[in-house]
Structures are given as C-alpha cells and as structure tokens.
Design a protein around this motif. Structure first.
Motif, mmCIF file in Angstrom:
data_model
loop_
_atom_site.group_PDB
_atom_site.id
_atom_site.type_symbol
_atom_site.label_atom_id
_atom_site.label_comp_id
_atom_site.label_asym_id
_atom_site.label_seq_id
_atom_site.Cartn_x
_atom_site.Cartn_y
_atom_site.Cartn_z
ATOM 1 N N UNK A 170 0.884 -1.185 0.162
ATOM 2 C CA UNK A 170 -0.271 -0.044 0.052
ATOM 3 C C UNK A 170 0.727 1.389 -0.004
ATOM 4 N N UNK A 171 1.736 1.242 0.907
ATOM 5 C CA UNK A 171 2.802 2.357 0.691
ATOM 6 C C UNK A 171 3.392 2.653 -0.474
ATOM 7 N N UNK A 172 3.757 1.805 -1.207
ATOM 8 C CA UNK A 172 4.354 1.585 -2.591
ATOM 9 C C UNK A 172 3.541 2.388 -3.634
ATOM 10 N N UNK A 173 2.251 1.755 -3.662
ATOM 11 C CA UNK A 173 1.240 1.803 -4.396
ATOM 12 C C UNK A 173 0.852 3.499 -4.114
ATOM 13 N N UNK A 174 0.787 3.949 -2.874
ATOM 14 C CA UNK A 174 0.600 5.400 -2.408
ATOM 15 C C UNK A 174 1.482 6.061 -3.194
ATOM 16 N N UNK A 175 2.848 5.818 -3.115
ATOM 17 C CA UNK A 175 3.925 6.524 -3.486
ATOM 18 C C UNK A 175 4.236 6.680 -4.865
ATOM 19 N N UNK A 176 3.503 5.607 -5.685
ATOM 20 C CA UNK A 176 3.433 5.717 -7.265
ATOM 21 C C UNK A 176 2.677 6.631 -7.427
ATOM 22 N N UNK A 177 1.506 6.705 -6.745
ATOM 23 C CA UNK A 177 0.288 7.502 -7.145
ATOM 24 C C UNK A 177 0.384 9.294 -6.883
ATOM 25 N N UNK A 178 0.851 9.123 -5.591
ATOM 26 C CA UNK A 178 0.913 10.767 -5.036
ATOM 27 C C UNK A 178 2.267 11.122 -5.437
ATOM 28 N N UNK A 179 3.368 10.715 -5.275
ATOM 29 C CA UNK A 179 4.533 11.114 -5.470
ATOM 30 C C UNK A 179 5.199 10.893 -6.926
ATOM 31 N N UNK A 180 4.560 10.046 -7.800
ATOM 32 C CA UNK A 180 4.876 9.947 -9.002
ATOM 33 C C UNK A 180 6.213 8.914 -9.061
ATOM 34 N N UNK A 181 6.488 8.033 -8.105
ATOM 35 C CA UNK A 181 7.874 7.132 -8.055
ATOM 36 C C UNK A 181 7.273 6.027 -8.717
ATOM 37 N N UNK A 182 8.416 5.727 -9.770
ATOM 38 C CA UNK A 182 8.198 4.463 -10.591
ATOM 39 C C UNK A 182 8.335 3.503 -9.556
ATOM 40 N N UNK A 183 7.547 2.339 -9.682
ATOM 41 C CA UNK A 183 7.559 1.061 -9.018
ATOM 42 C C UNK A 183 7.185 0.072 -9.565
ATOM 43 N N UNK A 184 8.075 -0.870 -10.278
ATOM 44 C CA UNK A 184 7.508 -2.182 -10.723
ATOM 45 C C UNK A 184 6.708 -3.223 -9.821
ATOM 46 N N UNK A 185 6.079 -3.976 -10.530
ATOM 47 C CA UNK A 185 5.506 -4.916 -9.614
ATOM 48 C C UNK A 185 6.529 -5.990 -9.023
#
Length: 154
Positions: free
Chosen positions: A48-63
């Motif tokens: 959830x933290x990484x999903x939020x970071x991906x959406x809110x901060x635009x951080x690229x995170x692969x599955x």
C-alpha cells in the motif's frame, strides 16, 4: 516461545511526507508487538505504501519490486519478532529513487546470514533479503538495533 510475552496491541500506522531538502521523500511506519501473526498486514502495508508513493509522488515502482519488498519486510519483521523481546517498528521511506526499509527491535544482537546451503531447511531469510536488496546493514540503537535494507525502485 521461550517465555516471550505475546501482546495483541493493534499496530499503529503513521504516514506522511516531510521536507528535508531532499527531492520528494515519503515515509510511513508501522509499530508491531508480540507475535508474527500480523505478517500479512505487514506485507499489505508495504504494498500500500508503494502504491500510494506511485500515485501521490509519481515514484516509478515495478510489480516485481513490490513483491520483493513484501518478502523483505516479512523476513525482517519475522526475525525481529522471533529473536527480540518487546515490540518492533517497521519504517519505510523513499528518497532519491530508493526505498529504505528499517526494522527496529529491542535486541542488541546483530543478525548474521548463514552460508548458503540448498540442503538446509529454513533459516534462509537474511540470505534472501541480501539477494533482493541493494544493501543491508545493521545500526546500533540506544534500545537495540535497526536492520536497514535499501531497494532500488527504478
């Protein structure tokens, strides 16, 4: 469990962003006490933290990275709860394209990875963490230790 007292205190979650002069830093923490029955929650918290970071901060995170992080937090929290008396704290922070995973506990004894042995059943957790993370270190704290794993996000 060797006399370890197990408590059922609910985990406390905190999240937030702070300005530290660094580009886009996102942080979250989860306090855990007693036993390892909450490992599914720990894995969901990290995802959830990484999903939020991906959406809110635009951080690229692969599955694949999310899955690796879930395994890392599960292993580190399991070790903390199994080998240290008292509560543990999981901290996650993103800075400069990397995720810093911190697990603090009350034991001053540093974990040690065992020599790889495919015939050994169990005790491969720190081996896996070391293989998946860019770096793994142990920091001494006033009340125990902090195991830190850094994972590249991009």
């Amino acid at each position: 469990m060797g006399g370890k007292q197990v408590t059922s205190e609910a985990p406390r979650e905190t999240t937030g962003e702070r300005s530290t002069g660094e580009p886009s830093r996102t942080e979250a923490s989860l306090a855990l006490s007693g036993d390892s029955t909450r490992l599914a929650q720990v894995r969901r918290f990290a995802a959830s933290f990484l999903t939020t970071a991906r959406g809110a901060a635009g951080v690229l995170v692969r599955v694949e990275t999310v899955e690796a992080v879930q395994l890392i937090v599960s292993e580190l929290v399991t070790n903390a709860l199994r080998h240290a008396p008292g509560p543990a704290l999981l901290g996650l922070s993103i800075s400069d394209g990397a995720l810093r995973i911190e697990v603090s506990d009350s034991s001053p004894v540093a974990p040690a990875a065992r020599v790889p042995d495919p015939a050994r059943v169990g005790q491969h957790g720190l081996e896996m963490v070391t293989a998946l993370a860019r770096s793994v270190s142990v920091e001494t704290a006033a009340t125990g230790k902090r195991v830190v794993a850094v994972v590249a996000l991009a």
